[in-house]
Write a protein that holds these residues in place. Structure first.
Motif, short mmCIF file in Angstrom:
data_model
loop_
_atom_site.label_atom_id
_atom_site.label_comp_id
_atom_site.label_asym_id
_atom_site.label_seq_id
_atom_site.Cartn_x
_atom_site.Cartn_y
_atom_site.Cartn_z
N ARG A 20 0.83 -1.20 0.00
CA ARG A 20 0.00 0.00 0.00
C ARG A 20 0.87 1.26 0.00
O ARG A 20 0.56 2.24 -0.65
CB ARG A 20 -0.93 0.00 1.22
CG ARG A 20 -1.94 -1.12 1.23
CD ARG A 20 -2.87 -1.01 0.05
NE ARG A 20 -3.74 0.15 0.17
CZ ARG A 20 -4.43 0.65 -0.84
NH1 ARG A 20 -4.33 0.12 -2.03
NH2 ARG A 20 -5.22 1.69 -0.65
N ALA A 23 2.15 1.88 -3.43
CA ALA A 23 1.14 2.11 -4.45
C ALA A 23 0.39 3.42 -4.32
O ALA A 23 -0.38 3.77 -5.19
CB ALA A 23 0.13 0.96 -4.41
N PHE A 27 -2.35 6.08 -8.59
CA PHE A 27 -3.60 6.58 -9.13
C PHE A 27 -4.02 7.86 -8.42
O PHE A 27 -3.73 8.06 -7.24
CB PHE A 27 -4.71 5.53 -8.97
CG PHE A 27 -4.44 4.26 -9.72
CD1 PHE A 27 -4.55 4.20 -11.10
CD2 PHE A 27 -4.04 3.12 -9.04
CE1 PHE A 27 -4.29 3.04 -11.79
CE2 PHE A 27 -3.77 1.95 -9.72
CZ PHE A 27 -3.90 1.90 -11.10
N GLU A 47 -14.32 0.27 2.01
CA GLU A 47 -13.39 -0.81 1.75
C GLU A 47 -13.54 -1.96 2.72
O GLU A 47 -12.96 -3.04 2.50
CB GLU A 47 -11.95 -0.29 1.81
CG GLU A 47 -11.61 0.74 0.74
CD GLU A 47 -10.15 1.16 0.79
OE1 GLU A 47 -9.41 0.64 1.66
OE2 GLU A 47 -9.74 2.00 -0.04
N ILE A 52 -8.16 -4.52 -1.03
CA ILE A 52 -7.84 -3.49 -2.03
C ILE A 52 -6.36 -3.58 -2.35
O ILE A 52 -5.52 -3.63 -1.44
CB ILE A 52 -8.18 -2.08 -1.51
CG1 ILE A 52 -9.64 -2.01 -1.05
CG2 ILE A 52 -7.88 -1.04 -2.58
CD1 ILE A 52 -10.67 -2.29 -2.13
N ASP A 53 -6.05 -3.61 -3.61
CA ASP A 53 -4.65 -3.78 -4.01
C ASP A 53 -4.38 -2.96 -5.26
O ASP A 53 -5.30 -2.58 -5.99
CB ASP A 53 -4.38 -5.26 -4.30
CG ASP A 53 -2.92 -5.64 -4.15
OD1 ASP A 53 -2.09 -4.76 -3.87
OD2 ASP A 53 -2.61 -6.83 -4.32
N GLU A 54 -3.11 -2.66 -5.49
CA GLU A 54 -2.67 -2.04 -6.73
C GLU A 54 -1.51 -2.87 -7.24
O GLU A 54 -0.56 -3.14 -6.51
CB GLU A 54 -2.30 -0.57 -6.49
CG GLU A 54 -3.53 0.26 -6.16
CD GLU A 54 -3.22 1.72 -5.86
OE1 GLU A 54 -2.04 2.10 -5.96
OE2 GLU A 54 -4.16 2.47 -5.54
N TYR A 68 -5.81 -1.21 -10.54
CA TYR A 68 -6.46 -1.15 -9.22
C TYR A 68 -7.34 -2.38 -9.08
O TYR A 68 -8.09 -2.72 -10.00
CB TYR A 68 -7.28 0.13 -9.12
CG TYR A 68 -8.08 0.29 -7.84
CD1 TYR A 68 -7.54 0.94 -6.74
CD2 TYR A 68 -9.39 -0.19 -7.77
CE1 TYR A 68 -8.28 1.10 -5.57
CE2 TYR A 68 -10.13 -0.03 -6.60
CZ TYR A 68 -9.58 0.62 -5.51
OH TYR A 68 -10.32 0.76 -4.36
N VAL A 90 -8.08 6.11 -14.28
CA VAL A 90 -8.55 5.41 -13.08
C VAL A 90 -8.58 6.40 -11.92
O VAL A 90 -7.60 6.60 -11.21
CB VAL A 90 -7.64 4.20 -12.76
CG1 VAL A 90 -8.16 3.46 -11.53
CG2 VAL A 90 -7.57 3.26 -13.96
N LYS A 95 -12.59 3.53 -9.31
CA LYS A 95 -12.22 2.70 -8.17
C LYS A 95 -13.45 2.31 -7.36
O LYS A 95 -13.55 1.18 -6.85
CB LYS A 95 -11.18 3.42 -7.30
CG LYS A 95 -9.82 3.51 -7.97
CD LYS A 95 -8.77 4.13 -7.07
CE LYS A 95 -8.86 5.63 -7.05
NZ LYS A 95 -7.72 6.25 -6.31
N CYS A 98 -15.20 -0.55 -8.94
CA CYS A 98 -14.55 -1.81 -8.57
C CYS A 98 -15.00 -2.29 -7.20
O CYS A 98 -15.28 -3.48 -7.01
CB CYS A 98 -13.03 -1.63 -8.60
SG CYS A 98 -12.31 -1.44 -10.25
N ASP A 112 -4.85 0.73 -15.91
CA ASP A 112 -4.60 2.12 -16.31
C ASP A 112 -4.11 2.13 -17.76
O ASP A 112 -2.91 2.11 -18.03
CB ASP A 112 -3.57 2.75 -15.38
CG ASP A 112 -3.31 4.21 -15.70
OD1 ASP A 112 -4.01 4.75 -16.59
OD2 ASP A 112 -2.41 4.81 -15.09
#
Length: 282
Positions: A20, A23, A27, A47, A52-54, A68, A90, A95, A98, A112
């Motif tokens: 995190r 990342a 975005f 969340e 949640i991940d990138e 994302y 994005v 987001k 998502c 992206d």
């Protein structure tokens, strides 16, 4: 650059996940400034209960494709949906889409597609500065990124490899149509007000069912284009449905813009969920 977490040199899917902290700058944190409406009250999906991940997806380019990801915390494999953004990249709205899908039990991933430009599109306020960046992303390049994303999903222990769908908004709506033509891993697609004129001649290439959601008041997509696509789909015998909302403009799902039409957006979302579940993306 992503640092491999194991001593050997052969990367595994987990190597392309970012912390995190790493990342946070991938975005834009807010809504697209060029389209933001001060009167808007955008939906914010929490969340909690989600992962949640990138991530960085290998796509054959010198630098991998950032994306994302939002998915349920529940163990096991989940159907997946690739989310194709508007021309603004994005940002917070994409987001949140998502996260909404993740709350429905999906692995949702937003690549992206414009990352090669190095431009932070959501931070721009002038549409004239945004369009040249968008135009640099060729059809072949974007469709290749979609295929790279579905390949990445198939390698993940939390995704069902045979249950991948695509949805897209505005610019991304056309991406969704094309994904149902060019990516054999895509089982179904939902296109929100994506341009149709360049795709009418390609209707026969569809291999997966598409649901198209359009507004009759859309100034950029005339109803003649909608009818032309309907006729082409019928002639080709392809499984697709186009729904037109009589009082909706372009961007009627975008809850951060003044084009938002709540009733039509909710109806379209319900149709999206039914379409995916009826066509193996569940």
């Amino acid at each position: 650059m992503t640092t491999l977490t194991r001593p050997d040199a052969v990367p595994e899917p987990a190597d392309f996940h970012l912390s995190r902290r790493m990342a946070v700058s991938m975005f834009f944190a807010g809504y697209a400034l060029a389209a933001w409406s001060a009167e808007a009250a955008p939906i914010t999906t929490p969340e909690g209960g989600l992962v949640i991940d990138e991530v960085l997806i290998p796509n054959g380019a010198p630098h991998p494709l950032p994306a994302y990801v939002a998915r349920p915390k529940a163990k096991g494999r989940h159907a997946a949906v690739i989310v194709a953004n508007e021309i603004f990249g994005v940002h917070a709205y994409i987001k949140d889409i998502c996260r909404r899908l993740a709350r429905e039990g999906y692995v949702a991933i937003a690549p992206d597609f414009f990352y090669r430009s190095g431009v932070n599109l959501p931070a721009l306020t002038d549409i004239k500065a945004i369009l040249p960046v968008v135009q640099q992303a060729s059809v072949e390049q974007v469709d290749g990124d979609v295929r790279a994303t579905s390949a990445w999903l198939k390698a993940q222990p939390f995704a069902k490899p045979g249950a991948i769908g695509v949805t897209g908004f505005c610019w991304g709506g056309a991406v969704a149509w094309r994904a149902a033509m060019t990516d054999p891993d895509v089982k179904a697609a939902v296109a929100w007000y994506g341009q149709l004129k360049p795709l009418v001649a390609r209707a026969g290439e569809l291999h997966a069912p598409v649901l198209g959601l359009y507004g009759a008041l859309d100034q950029g997509i005339p109803q003649t284009d909608v009818e032309a696509m309907r006729a082409a789909l019928k002639a080709a015998g392809k499984p697709a449905e186009i729904v037109v909302y009589p009082d909706a403009p372009h961007g009627f799902h975008a809850d951060y813009r003044d084009s938002y039409r709540e009733a039509d957006a909710k109806d379209g979302w319900a149709r999206l969920l039914r379409h995916f579940r009826a066509n193996g993306v569940s």
